[in-house]
Design a protein around this motif. Structure first.
Motif: not given
Length: 553
Positions: A287-303, A320-328
């Motif tokens: 639902p929101a933009v993702v920094r390039w260095d957060s792409l693996p986490e964003a992909y994992d969440e969507l998967l 997504g229910l949360t902003r992808l790429g946010a720190p986890r």
């Protein structure tokens, strides 16, 4: 087949040359004209490869015709035939782009040699152009493959995510994205292959889905995409409107509207995939933009979202229910990576099933079930594993359709409808027994079925000689593995598939040559040869004479 135009104001010369070439060079398609103006009429409506022209003609001389020929057909070879042994004409003819110059007193053999030189140069030019086109195509294809590979590496964390590195690679690979801006991540999953069981067929379908997405979103989206595991396709998206490319933490109204537009277009994309290529596709988008260095986490969440409980069913659309790429937390990231490794292993089961590696299959199935059971989480994990395992078996059955008896034993309804009430041991037992059933029935069609397969293949070849009759195509017709079909055919028919295809082409060509008025190049296409020369060589190898000699005999 090359086309040659003969031009002379004396009909006796034109007709004599036509008769001579008809006998000596039957592979040429001949045209004739009795003046330069008539020649221009022919050249205006037909591509001509060779012109054999007189130089001195009333109204317009051959040297005046030459620039008109070159303007329309730059590669055309113009040979001048004249009774005037005059250096002035020779100079004008050659300097103006003429290919050769002959006296009318030359022997037929000399004229034929000049024509052969022209044909050889045309062949060389055609081959050079073909190689250039192939090189350009390979270059474009290589760039496309490298782009997809890079997107895949970014999503899996296998490429450097530093902005400077991303910027360099994007420039090198000529990608339309900007390294200075964040991206949205879109993930697609194939829910149903529509009967496309072969690996080649599936790759084409995944490519088609990527094209449909690119075409649907092209007005407002710059993107790059990649197949990620044979079932999923991922896209990196950026808006084309520079006013939306700020990547702020709080997206403005225009950016929200852009995202909603993309999300709504997914419905149209699903309809196009279903109607155009027969695929059911589900999507999940961050639902929101993702920094390039957060792409693996964003992909994992969507998967996890797409293959989880919310993604159950066909043609779903999720955001997504949360902003992808946010720190986890590191624990959440570890769990996601663990789930991804599990899904990769599940995909490996398909390889073992297809190649008959029963021991490896059983061992990996136990590992997957034991690991999932040890997680001791909710029924969501069990549902995810069930769907993933079922997809492996459905993929295999699409490629190797069972007969009625085997289908009844398999119980296809249980594959398409997950039973979450099964215990982990019941789930293990079900898929293990299903695998044993398929392993035991590998390559074991009834003898009468083998003859039916051969008859069906022969009938298809006989009626589709002008089309694709490759082993892969024929295997798809009868829903068998190509290598297995090749063995089955030779065992049952007593000859190889290629031998039968050659026999069918030869018999069809003989029939058309003797009982039709089709030209050689037309018959060539009708029996599956794009090249007339290839057809002539094939026919002579099999019959000991050229097609024209067979027709005249």
């Amino acid at each position: 087949m090359y086309r040659m135009l003969i031009v002379d104001d004396l009909p006796v010369i034109v007709e004599g040359l036509v008769k001579m070439f008809g006998k000596r060079k039957p592979e040429l398609e001949l045209y004739q004209a009795y003046s330069a103006h008539q020649a221009l009429e022919v050249l205006n409506r037909t591509r001509i490869d060779i012109v054999l022209s007189d130089i001195r003609m009333p109204g317009m001389e051959g040297t005046e015709l030459l620039p008109e020929i070159k303007r329309q057909w730059p590669l055309c070879k113009v040979i001048f035939l004249t009774s005037f042994d005059d250096f002035h004409y020779i100079k004008d003819a050659i300097s103006g782009g003429g290919f050769d110059y002959l006296l009318k007193t030359e022997s037929d053999d000399e004229i034929i040699r000049s024509i052969d030189k022209a044909i050889a140069e045309l062949d060389a030019q055609a081959e050079a152009n073909r190689k250039l086109l192939e090189a350009n195509f390979r270059s474009r294809k290589a760039i496309s493959l490298l782009q997809q590979q890079y997107v895949n590496e970014l999503l899996r964390g296998k490429a450097s995510l530093a902005e400077s590195s991303v910027r360099t690679r994007i420039r090198e690979l000529e990608m339309s994205l900007s390294a200075e801006l964040p991206v949205y991540v879109l993930l697609g999953r194939i829910d149903s292959w529509g009967g496309k069981g072969t690996l080649e067929g599936r790759k084409l379908m995944l490519y088609a889905v990527q094209n449909i997405v690119a075409e649907t979103l092209r007005l407002k989206v710059r993107l790059a995409s990649s197949e990620v595991d044979g079932w999923n396709v991922a896209w990196l998206l950026q808006p084309t409107d520079p006013n939306l490319e700020k990547g702020e933490n709080s997206p403005n109204e225009a950016e929200k509207n852009w995202f909603e537009w993309v999300y709504e277009e997914l419905d149209a994309i699903q309809a196009n995939c279903r109607e155009a290529v027969g695929l059911e596709v589900s999507f999940a988008i961050g639902p929101a933009v993702v920094r390039w260095d957060s792409l693996p986490e964003a992909y994992d969440e969507l998967l996890s979202l797409l293959w989880g409980e919310q993604g159950t069913g066909s043609e779903v659309r999720l955001r997504g229910l949360t902003r992808l790429g946010a720190p986890r937390s590191s624990l959440e990231a570890a769990k996601t990576k663990l789930a991804n490794r599990k899904m990769k292993k599940i995909g490996l089961l398909g390889h073992y099933l297809e190649n008959g590696e029963k021991a490896d299959f059983d061992s990996l199935l136990d590992e997957i079930i034991d690991h999932a059971a040890d997680e001791n989480r909710s029924g969501f994990v069990k549902l995810e594993v069930y769907h993933s395992l079922a997809s492996v078996f459905l993929s295999y059955l699409n490629q190797y359709p069972p007969d009625g008896k085997l289908a009844a034993q398999i119980g296809l309804d249980r594959l398409s409808h997950a039973d979450v009430n099964l215990s982990w041991e019941e789930l293990r037992s079900y898929f293990r027994k299903l695998a044993e059933l398929l392993f035991d029935n590998r390559d074991q069609p009834a003898a009468q079925d083998e003859h039916i397969v051969v008859l069906r293949i022969n009938e298809y070849i006989d009626t589709h000689l002008a089309e694709d009759v490759s082993l892969a195509k024929l295997a798809g017709i009868v829903h068998l593995n190509p290598s297995y079909l090749s063995r089955l055919y030779k065992r049952t028919a007593g000859i190889g598939l290629s031998e039968y295809i050659n026999m069918a082409r030869t018999e069809k060509a003989k029939e058309l040559l003797k009982h039709s008025a089709y030209k050689i190049y037309e018959i060539s296409a009708m029996v599956g040869y794009d090249s007339r020369l290839s057809f002539i060589r094939f026919f002579k190898t099999n019959m000991g004479m050229t097609p024209q000699e067979y027709r005249d005999s």
